[in-house]
Design an enzyme around this catalytic site. Structure first.
Site, PDB file in Angstrom:
ATOM      1  N   GLU A  54       0.828  -1.203   0.000  1.00  0.00           N
ATOM      2  CA  GLU A  54       0.000   0.000   0.000  1.00  0.00           C
ATOM      3  C   GLU A  54       0.869   1.261   0.000  1.00  0.00           C
ATOM      4  OE1 GLU A  54      -2.968   2.206   3.194  1.00  0.00           O
ATOM      5  OE2 GLU A  54      -2.337   0.132   3.505  1.00  0.00           O
ATOM      6  N   ASP A  58       0.736   3.873  -3.302  1.00  0.00           N
ATOM      7  CA  ASP A  58       0.339   5.271  -3.193  1.00  0.00           C
ATOM      8  C   ASP A  58       1.251   6.152  -4.035  1.00  0.00           C
ATOM      9  OD1 ASP A  58      -1.041   7.580  -1.739  1.00  0.00           O
ATOM     10  OD2 ASP A  58       1.045   7.894  -1.155  1.00  0.00           O
ATOM     11  N   GLU A 130      -4.462   0.332  -3.666  1.00  0.00           N
ATOM     12  CA  GLU A 130      -3.096   0.839  -3.747  1.00  0.00           C
ATOM     13  C   GLU A 130      -2.087  -0.310  -3.770  1.00  0.00           C
ATOM     14  OE1 GLU A 130      -3.273   5.229  -1.619  1.00  0.00           O
ATOM     15  OE2 GLU A 130      -2.903   3.466  -0.376  1.00  0.00           O
TER      16      GLU A 130
END
Length: 240
Positions: A54, A58, A130
């Protein structure tokens, strides 16, 4: 302990079709779909789950979206591009995309998490979304991530979620110029499915009443409400 499918066979093929990429390393995709509740990890390390991915996803998403905006709006300045960017990489937007490709049904969750509606939880869908982008990047490079992100986010870019001029900022400046307290925003309602919600927000300006706006995120609804009341308070001063 389980609560989601093992990612193999037709399950993984279906998801890979949605993502536009066949993974050489299926373990990357597996980790991207694994909630920490299933791994039973201690200390918040996030190893073997989507937490570390994640973090990377991002940044990868941000780069691709920034480039899309740079190419799509060549006449806009940095401020306008930044406002668009902030909306497009918000958790609500990522959750919308994750919901649209049916990511929730592929997630690997503990039974308790699945039973409490985890597959439709926007925050969880955003985190896993993500992570999947990071998995695409690690397995196939930036182009693999781009092949998924660009077509998936293009409709959101076309929506022009935030107008080039920021209505909330304009309203705040108008109120301050009149010697008034700052505008107050309140969420009125939320409707629609988790992956495509619709928010209604009310804004009040001291001594000048209220107005309501709606949008696909709280921030977009706040912008719409601010624009609506500005149209009444300062019709010649605000041009969205």
């Amino acid at each position: 302990m389980s609560g989601g499918p093992d990612i193999s066979g037709s399950d993984v093929a279906e998801l890979e079709t949605s993502l536009g990429h066949v993974f050489d390393d299926k373990s990357l995709l597996l980790a991207a779909l694994t909630h920490p509740s299933l791994a039973g990890l201690r200390g918040g390390r996030g190893l073997g789950t989507y937490e570390r991915l994640e973090f990377l996803g991002d940044r990868v998403l941000g780069l691709i979206v920034a480039e899309m905006l740079y190419r799509t709006f060549p006449q806009e300045d940095e401020g306008a591009l930044a406002r668009r960017f902030a909306e497009l990489v918000r958790r609500e937007s990522i959750a919308r995309i994750s919901g649209a490709i049916g990511l929730g049904r592929h997630l690997r969750l503990a039974a308790s998490e699945a039973g409490s509606g985890g597959r439709d939880n926007p925050a969880l869908l955003a985190d896993a979304g993500e992570a999947v982008i990071a998995a695409l990047y690690l397995d196939g490079g930036l182009e693999a991530a781009r092949r998924f992100v660009e077509p998936a986010w293009r409709p959101l870019v076309a929506e022009e979620i935030i107008p080039p001029q920021d209505a909330k900022t304009a309203l705040q400046e108008w109120a301050q110029g009149q010697g008034l307290a700052l505008p107050v925003y309140a969420l009125v309602s939320t409707a629609g499915p988790a992956h495509e919600p619709r928010f209604a927000v009310e804004v009040r300006v001291e001594g000048h009443g209220k107005a309501t706006g709606s949008g696909k995120s709280k921030r977009a609804a706040e912008q719409a409400a601010a624009a609506a009341i500005l149209a009444r308070l300062d019709p010649d001063g605000f041009k969205p």
